[in-house]
Design an enzyme around this catalytic site. Structure first.
Site, PDB file in Angstrom:
ATOM      1  CG  ASP A 184      -9.018  -0.133  -1.698  1.00  0.00           C
ATOM      2  OD1 ASP A 184     -10.013  -0.249  -0.948  1.00  0.00           O
ATOM      3  OD2 ASP A 184      -9.054  -0.336  -2.915  1.00  0.00           O
ATOM      4  CB  ALA A 185     -11.269   0.055   3.627  1.00  0.00           C
ATOM      5  CG  ASP A 205     -18.559   7.793   9.172  1.00  0.00           C
ATOM      6  OD1 ASP A 205     -19.555   8.045   8.467  1.00  0.00           O
ATOM      7  OD2 ASP A 205     -17.971   8.656   9.861  1.00  0.00           O
TER       8      ASP A 205
END
Length: 358
Positions: A184-185, A205
């Protein structure tokens, strides 16, 4: 169990032969489904897409479909990628999208040594970044399965299914300067912050905020984290959905980036035939705005085959009334799900299923 029940109570069961026949029929149906179910499922999926489905699989996080279309036997096939039924790119015009995503932010950044990409698991934005000869690129994606699919040959029935895709991204993930991080960013960037990492350009992105789980990656809190990771003379860009089909979502993303504390936040747009009019948000934390930095250049540093100084600067132009109701747009926070709610309503209206008063 059913057979045992019948044998024990067969004398008490009326129409016993009919019951047995019904069970046999059900068994035959189950067997037929077991044998043909996959083929039927594939055939149904083919009906959902205009083009021929050549590959489909479920990862832990999403459903991936790849289609192909032959427009002219003398020209390459058009390969398209869909995630959860939503178009991600088409090979005949992805160049436009990825050039307009990467070229402005790289041209607006003072240096190009260390780059961070959030999402971009197809390696196409990465392909564009590598043109700038960075020293290091970190890419964070939640789905290792997708990144592997765009990195290594995938063989099915003796055929390399993803060969056209590896050619398309120019085997970008195989470059030794590229470092992939999976998870999870929203959480992964915390580790980068603790390590004191700084990036000259940050490229976000991600898919549109079409699900509540994606909303946090469009939140003010997330953008504030990215601001911490950005060098003083760097630039950030965010994929920001369609400014035409999803105007409120587009405006919400820009306003949220501004709220996160960036000095200059601008939005720009360009036509991508597969998507229609598409938009991005670009931000700097010090000095000049991205647009002003690009305007100062005599020529662009890298020829990517699409973008020019004129094309990029023209993309910042909107009609004079476009931002008039910006003051009514909410900042997206984790707890208000504004980006997700705007996106839901915007695309319902576009698809003609909007309910008045919703």
């Amino acid at each position: 169990v059913g057979l045992l029940f019948y044998l024990v109570y067969r004398k008490r069961i009326r129409f016993g032969a009919l019951v047995v026949a019904a069970h046999v029929l059900v068994g035959v149906i189950i067997a037929v489904i077991a044998i043909n179910g996959t083929n039927w499922d594939n055939a149904m999926e083919d009906l959902l897409y205009k083009d021929k489905v050549i590959f489909s699989y479920n990862s832990k996080y999403q459903h991936v479909t790849i289609t192909e279309r032959i427009m002219d036997p003398a020209r390459p096939k058009i390969i398209s990628l869909f995630i959860n039924g939503r178009s991600q790119f088409a090979s005949n015009d992805e160049k436009i999208y990825h050039s307009m995503l990467v070229a402005p932010v790289m041209n607006a950044s003072a240096r190009h040594d260390n780059i961070l990409i959030i999402g971009g698991g197809d390696g196409l934005a990465l392909r564009e970044v590598l043109r700038w000869q960075p020293k290091s690129v970190d890419l964070i994606d939640i789905d290792k399965t997708i990144v592997d699919f765009f990195t290594l040959p995938y063989i099915e029935n003796g055929k390399e299914i993803n060969k056209p895709l590896l050619k398309l991204n120019q085997h970008s993930f195989s470059d030794p300067r590229v470092h992939t991080h999976f998870g999870d960013a929203f959480i992964k960037v915390d580790k980068l912050i603790r390590e004191g990492r700084l990036y000259d350009s940050i490229i976000v992105d991600l898919p549109d905020p079409s699900h509540p789980d994606l909303n946090k990656l469009y939140s003010a809190r997330f953008y504030a984290k990215l601001k911490t990771l950005l060098t003083g003379d760097g630039a950030l860009v965010v994929q920001s959905t369609s400014p035409y089909h999803a105007k409120n979502t587009f405006l919400c993303i820009g306003k949220t980036v501004q709220y996160a504390g960036f000095m200059h936040v601008e939005q720009y747009h360009h036509n991508v035939p597969s998507f229609g009019e598409w938009g991005w948000t670009i931000a700097t934390k010090n000095g000049l705005s991205a647009r002003a930095r690009i305007a100062q250049k005599d020529t662009l540093e890298i020829d990517d085959g699409w973008s020019t100084k004129g094309v990029i600067l023209a993309a910042f132009e909107f009609n004079k009334h476009y931002f008039e109701h910006l003051d009514t747009i909410k900042v997206n926070r984790i707890n208000n799900q504004a980006a997700y709610q705007y996106h839901l309503v915007d695309w319902e209206k576009q698809q003609g299923i909007y309910v008045i008063g919703k």
